[in-house]
Design an enzyme around this catalytic site. Structure first.
Site, PDB file in Angstrom:
ATOM      1  N   GLN A 188       0.820  -1.208   0.000  1.00  0.00           N
ATOM      2  CA  GLN A 188       0.000   0.000   0.000  1.00  0.00           C
ATOM      3  C   GLN A 188       0.857   1.262   0.000  1.00  0.00           C
ATOM      4  OE1 GLN A 188      -0.158  -2.477   2.191  1.00  0.00           O
ATOM      5  NE2 GLN A 188       0.049  -1.747   4.297  1.00  0.00           N
ATOM      6  N   GLN A 255      22.827 -12.803   8.311  1.00  0.00           N
ATOM      7  CA  GLN A 255      21.931 -12.433   7.213  1.00  0.00           C
ATOM      8  C   GLN A 255      20.622 -13.216   7.266  1.00  0.00           C
ATOM      9  OE1 GLN A 255      22.381  -9.835   5.325  1.00  0.00           O
ATOM     10  NE2 GLN A 255      24.387  -9.449   6.241  1.00  0.00           N
ATOM     11  N   HIS A 258      17.414 -11.899   9.191  1.00  0.00           N
ATOM     12  CA  HIS A 258      16.576 -10.824   8.661  1.00  0.00           C
ATOM     13  C   HIS A 258      15.154 -11.294   8.391  1.00  0.00           C
ATOM     14  CE1 HIS A 258      18.984  -7.239   7.995  1.00  0.00           C
ATOM     15  NE2 HIS A 258      19.993  -7.981   7.596  1.00  0.00           N
ATOM     16  N   GLU A 320      23.320 -11.225  -3.613  1.00  0.00           N
ATOM     17  CA  GLU A 320      23.255  -9.868  -3.087  1.00  0.00           C
ATOM     18  C   GLU A 320      24.541  -9.541  -2.321  1.00  0.00           C
ATOM     19  OE1 GLU A 320      20.377  -7.253  -0.119  1.00  0.00           O
ATOM     20  OE2 GLU A 320      20.482  -9.418   0.088  1.00  0.00           O
ATOM     21  N   HIS A 321      24.880 -10.364  -1.331  1.00  0.00           N
ATOM     22  CA  HIS A 321      26.121 -10.217  -0.570  1.00  0.00           C
ATOM     23  C   HIS A 321      27.027 -11.404  -0.899  1.00  0.00           C
ATOM     24  CE1 HIS A 321      22.969  -8.366   2.028  1.00  0.00           C
ATOM     25  NE2 HIS A 321      23.894  -7.462   2.284  1.00  0.00           N
ATOM     26  N   ASP A 351      26.224  -3.546   6.309  1.00  0.00           N
ATOM     27  CA  ASP A 351      24.836  -3.229   6.622  1.00  0.00           C
ATOM     28  C   ASP A 351      24.714  -1.886   7.332  1.00  0.00           C
ATOM     29  OD1 ASP A 351      23.862  -5.555   5.532  1.00  0.00           O
ATOM     30  OD2 ASP A 351      23.787  -6.647   7.430  1.00  0.00           O
ATOM     31  N   HIS A 410      14.347  12.839 -42.256  1.00  0.00           N
ATOM     32  CA  HIS A 410      15.576  12.993 -41.485  1.00  0.00           C
ATOM     33  C   HIS A 410      16.661  13.640 -42.345  1.00  0.00           C
ATOM     34  CE1 HIS A 410      13.634  10.381 -38.600  1.00  0.00           C
ATOM     35  NE2 HIS A 410      14.695  10.401 -37.802  1.00  0.00           N
TER      36      HIS A 410
END
Length: 419
Positions: A188, A255, A258, A320-321, A351, A410
């Site tokens: 949202q 990690q 999370h 990602e890492h 981080d 052109h």
């Protein structure tokens, strides 16, 4: 964590798992697409009413409560923050700012020929929305990571959305000078920033990490609003032959805590290291329920037949890492969001405090881009200028190409100005 050998009798099962991991981005978001589409559509069509409906349902927003977090609340949060944490935030902000300043693209001009000048000018985006997750943990670091490079770029209007904003996150907002901070989250909030409502004006681009719902919503609105990247549940790959097992396990657990959807992987050809890490992970997750759940569901140790295979698999996964053993390993790294080198570079430092951004590509998006940077908040606009002499010199070449393509207009537009 499950231990899988990529050779011998386990080869077929390993390949099937690897292929599934390569499809992880699309597979994950597909689970929530129907729900997210309904939320985004209702917010777009009903504005504040749609936003409040889902904010009350998912974000704990009380009926009639202000969407905007007041400056008084934000200031009070900073003043209630312990001096040690204030100091840590200030150092983190300074490092993020310094790194972003170094990343800023330059304006330049080039003499492309006699009487021909080309170049680029750099302009900031006019408005951005920074999404700061507010679920299991407060993430003031994410506020600093998203807002600071936007400020360095020169963005005039910066909006922050975070559900049930924690005191620490509001304190970071005060430090950063945020004036538009809304207590809404999830799909949202993404829809609101993308399309706007009666209370919240739309933005030009949305940045920041989030859960599967946030990631799916960003993808859904990306045709009408810019986004940085799908930055979903966190991922870690450690590719090591000589690493310290307790240290590797600690990074994997860090990690994994999370999100239950987090992906944690060790890749090695060292079978003894693989077994040691597996044992250490088990010991270190005894009192960490979320990490334990995540590692049981997605945690994986790949034992490869060779070092070369371990490196190839790492680039296939485009994590990602990524943690590697030594600086020399950077030569073979092709796909990753951010790389951590050696036994003394825990991913948690990235981080929070190092300076490079912690908003990073997940779901193999690391094949095509790196992490969030000041470049995400600016536009490089190209510039071209001809003198009469320059046009007469270069014009016939453009005419030849235009006529080869059958585009008479052109060609004529060049001839007219060559007279």
């Amino acid at each position: 964590m499950k231990l899988v050998r990529t050779f011998g009798r386990g080869k077929a099962a390993a390949q099937a798992l690897i292929e599934a991991l390569e499809r992880r981005g699309s597979l994950n978001t597909s689970k929530v697409e129907k729900t997210v589409t309904a939320i985004v559509t209702e917010v777009r069509e009903r504005g504040d009413a749609g936003l409040r409906k889902y904010a009350e349902k998912f974000d704990g927003l009380k009926p009639g409560a202000a969407l905007l977090v007041s400056q008084e609340e934000i200031k009070a949060a900073w003043e209630d923050t312990a001096p040690e944490l204030q100091a840590a935030m200030q150092v983190a902000q300074a490092n993020i700012r310094a790194f972003a300043e170094r990343q800023k693209p330059a304006e330049w001009t080039l003499a492309a020929g006699a009487g021909v000048t080309t170049g680029q000018i750099v302009r900031p985006l006019e408005s951005v929305g920074c999404y700061v997750p507010g679920g299991r943990y407060p993430l003031p670091s994410t506020l600093l990571m998203t807002v600071t490079p936007a400020q360095v770029a020169g963005v005039e209007r910066i909006v922050v959305c975070s559900p049930k904003p924690a005191r620490e996150t509001m304190a970071a907002a005060w430090l950063a000078g945020v004036t538009e901070f809304y207590r809404v989250g999830g799909a949202q909030a993404i829809a609101t920033m993308a399309f706007g409502t009666e209370s919240i004006a739309r933005v030009d681009k949305i940045v920041g990490p989030g859960n599967l719902f946030v990631t799916a919503a960003k993808i859904l609105v990306s045709q009408e609003c810019g986004i940085d990247m799908p930055a979903g549940p966190t991922e870690i790959v450690v590719t090591s032959e000589t690493g310290d097992a307790p240290g590797i396990a600690a990074d994997l657990v860090a990690q994994a805590e999370h999100d239950p959807e987090a992906l944690a992987v060790l890749i090695t050809s060292n079978a003894a290291l693989a077994e040691a890490v597996k044992t250490d992970v088990k010991a270190q997750t005894k009192s960490n329920a979320i990490a334990k759940q995540s590692l049981a569901a997605q945690g994986c140790i790949f034992v490869t037949a060779s070092v070369a295979e371990a490196r190839e698999l790492t680039n296939r996964l485009a994590p990602e890492h990524l943690t590697v053993d030594a600086t020399a390993d950077l030569k073979w790294v092709k796909n990753a969001g951010s790389v951590f080198v050696g036994a003394y570079s825990p991913q948690s430092m990235g981080d929070y405090i190092s300076g490079p951004n912690h908003v990073l590509p997940t779901g193999r998006v690391g094949r095509v881009r790196g992490g969030l940077s000041v470049m995400d908040f600016v536009k490089m606009i190209t510039v071209q200028e001809y003198t009469r002499k320059g046009l007469r010199e270069m014009g016939p070449l453009a005419i030849a190409l235009a006529e080869a393509e059958g585009l008479k207009g052109h060609a004529e537009s060049v001839r007219v100005k060559m007279r």
